[in-house]
Design an enzyme around this catalytic site. Sequence first.
Site, PDB file in Angstrom:
ATOM      1  N   ASP A  23       0.849  -1.201   0.000  1.00 27.10           N
ATOM      2  CA  ASP A  23       0.000   0.000   0.000  1.00 27.10           C
ATOM      3  C   ASP A  23       0.874   1.237   0.000  1.00 27.10           C
ATOM      4  OD1 ASP A  23      -1.791   2.043   0.637  1.00 27.10           O
ATOM      5  OD2 ASP A  23      -2.026   1.413   2.731  1.00 27.10           O
ATOM      6  N   ASP A  27      -4.154   3.930   2.614  1.00 32.88           N
ATOM      7  CA  ASP A  27      -5.583   3.670   2.866  1.00 32.88           C
ATOM      8  C   ASP A  27      -5.821   2.221   3.298  1.00 32.88           C
ATOM      9  OD1 ASP A  27      -5.171   2.313   0.524  1.00 32.88           O
ATOM     10  OD2 ASP A  27      -6.730   3.339  -0.627  1.00 32.88           O
ATOM     11  N   ASP A  31      -1.750  -0.936  -3.776  1.00 34.38           N
ATOM     12  CA  ASP A  31      -1.953  -0.092  -4.960  1.00 34.38           C
ATOM     13  C   ASP A  31      -0.699  -0.083  -5.833  1.00 34.38           C
ATOM     14  OD1 ASP A  31      -0.187   1.587  -3.580  1.00 34.38           O
ATOM     15  OD2 ASP A  31      -1.828   2.655  -2.608  1.00 34.38           O
ATOM     16  N   ASP A 198      -9.569 -15.062 -17.506  1.00 32.99           N
ATOM     17  CA  ASP A 198     -10.369 -15.539 -16.384  1.00 32.99           C
ATOM     18  C   ASP A 198     -11.485 -16.464 -16.871  1.00 32.99           C
ATOM     19  OD1 ASP A 198     -10.977 -14.915 -13.403  1.00 32.99           O
ATOM     20  OD2 ASP A 198     -12.927 -14.689 -14.348  1.00 32.99           O
ATOM     21  N   GLU A 248      -7.215 -19.577 -17.652  1.00 34.25           N
ATOM     22  CA  GLU A 248      -7.676 -20.204 -16.403  1.00 34.25           C
ATOM     23  C   GLU A 248      -8.718 -21.240 -16.812  1.00 34.25           C
ATOM     24  OE1 GLU A 248      -9.867 -19.461 -12.130  1.00 34.25           O
ATOM     25  OE2 GLU A 248     -10.568 -18.466 -13.931  1.00 34.25           O
TER      26      GLU A 248
HETATM   27  C1  NOJ Z   1     -11.718 -16.823 -11.333  1.00 30.99           C
HETATM   28  C2  NOJ Z   1     -10.969 -15.840 -10.493  1.00 30.99           C
HETATM   29  O1  NOJ Z   1      -9.673 -16.341 -10.266  1.00 30.99           O
HETATM   30  C3  NOJ Z   1     -11.771 -15.638  -9.238  1.00 30.99           C
HETATM   31  O2  NOJ Z   1     -11.069 -14.906  -8.260  1.00 30.99           O
HETATM   32  C4  NOJ Z   1     -13.051 -14.962  -9.607  1.00 30.99           C
HETATM   33  O3  NOJ Z   1     -13.878 -14.853  -8.452  1.00 30.99           O
HETATM   34  C5  NOJ Z   1     -13.820 -15.752 -10.683  1.00 30.99           C
HETATM   35  N1  NOJ Z   1     -12.968 -16.242 -11.735  1.00 30.99           N
HETATM   36  C6  NOJ Z   1     -14.875 -14.875 -11.313  1.00 30.99           C
HETATM   37  O4  NOJ Z   1     -14.283 -13.886 -12.105  1.00 30.99           O
END
Ligand code: NOJ
Length: 524
Positions: A23, A27, A31, A198, A248
Amino acid sequence: MTVATQWWRDAVIYQIYPRSFADGDGDGIGDLAGIRRRLGHLADLGVDAIWMSPWYPSPMADAGYDVADFRDIDPVFGTLAAARALISEAHAAGIRLIVDIVPNHVSSDHPWFAAAMAAPNAPERDYFWFRPGEAAPNSWRSEFGGPAWTRTADGDWYLHLFTPEQPDLNWEHPDVRAEFESILRFWFEAGVDGIRIDSAALLLKDPALPEVPEHGPHPYHDLDGVHEIYRSWRRLADGYPDRALIGEVWLPDAERFARYLRPDELHAAFNFDFLGCAWDPALLRACIDRTLHVHAAVGAPATWVLSNHDVTRHVTRYGRSDTTFSFATKREGTPVDLELGTRRARAAALLSLSLPGAAYVYQGEELGLWEHESIPAGLRQDPMWARSGHGRDGCRVPLPWSGDEPPFGFSPTEAADPWLPQPPEWKDLTVAAQTGDPSSMLELYRTAIRLRRAEPGLRSPEMAWLDTAPGALAYTRGPGFACVVNLSGAPIPLPDHESRLLASSPLDGELLPPDTAVWLRLRT
Ligand code: NOJ
């Protein structure tokens, strides 16, 4: 002319979870100023790249995985100018940078969803999954628990595989595809070296919205058409030098998983098979073989992942009687032996950093942090906790940098409390406390990553199993290097070698104690 390095094939990639790294403005939330100030830590660690979890404007219903604008930075983290400065400072330090793109859904604050909600006949509803009806279109469940459909005030339902603040996009719509290609170009042109994708297998839904069958094709997981999206992303990425697409992809079926890594699709994907594997020699060996086999078949590099911001930290997992990971059985609060877990985590570091492919390090694993499981309920922030009773806050606690008490140098002095509380015991795990202590986890990671670059064997694509004692894993990398990991309950002899390069715990003379790994230089 730029030489194509295919750097992602053997890189060490460090995941920054920006809320919790450092940080800079006091705050209590990490960041970009904090990251820029602490870049030296990553240079000292020797990582090749950073993967930055989402930093975009977001109401933070899911800690930034609910994105309201993919082309800017949330004010809590900084500005686009600070992000550009970070990219160039990282590059100057020899560190590449990967951004996290979330294509399955947007935030309910995203302008498209705001427009869709403004009127029942808004054309933007077609960007999402809106359906009329007295009842929800089906009984799909949110990945975080609870129903996957929420009803609007005008009576339509919309789909969200995560929280209601994360409406799912309709990837059948050409505007959705065009928008994400434009977002990829935006970040590639900003100089980022890769994209982490993601929930990469969830994008397409069967438009008939059938129930999830007990057997047979899943209506929203891993639909065949999703590959066409990644083929077009690959064509786009190939237009820039040396950019990587990293998926992912949570899929139990290794062959289906590998389809995402075909030569015209993604460059790499996270190895959750390895992450979830028990600390067990036969299961680990089978997992490593399976991984290498399926990746070789498509010419993609394997990845080795022990932890991330969604899973129980592996020091804690490996300290339990059941050492596997799955979201369904997080075993939060069941007995854990942290000393044993740490010992195994040290051995696992030498295992994962010496297998052929890329290795991922989740921030804090280089410090040996464990899952903080006693965060008071009132301070928990993860929406998964509220919806299912299993939370991910325990692996997202701000890093300890220095000092004897919280915030452990995470924030400047006179700052607000860290957004999640840090355990006081972490005073022994700060970067400052571990630096220079040859027995610390941090120095183990620093040495291992340095050797990984320096040892010719560790740069070889070859790996071959060696015969060894029952309950141990032993393999060579090229002719001159071997790693032995003892997962049995008794000490074992070392194979013939020229010298010892590194051990995860002290050896017992010429014997390798239980839950210990060693790197050896072999006579050639
Ligand atoms: C996978 C991400 O790694 C996770 O943190 C997130 O909650 C879900 N996808 C939804 O985006």
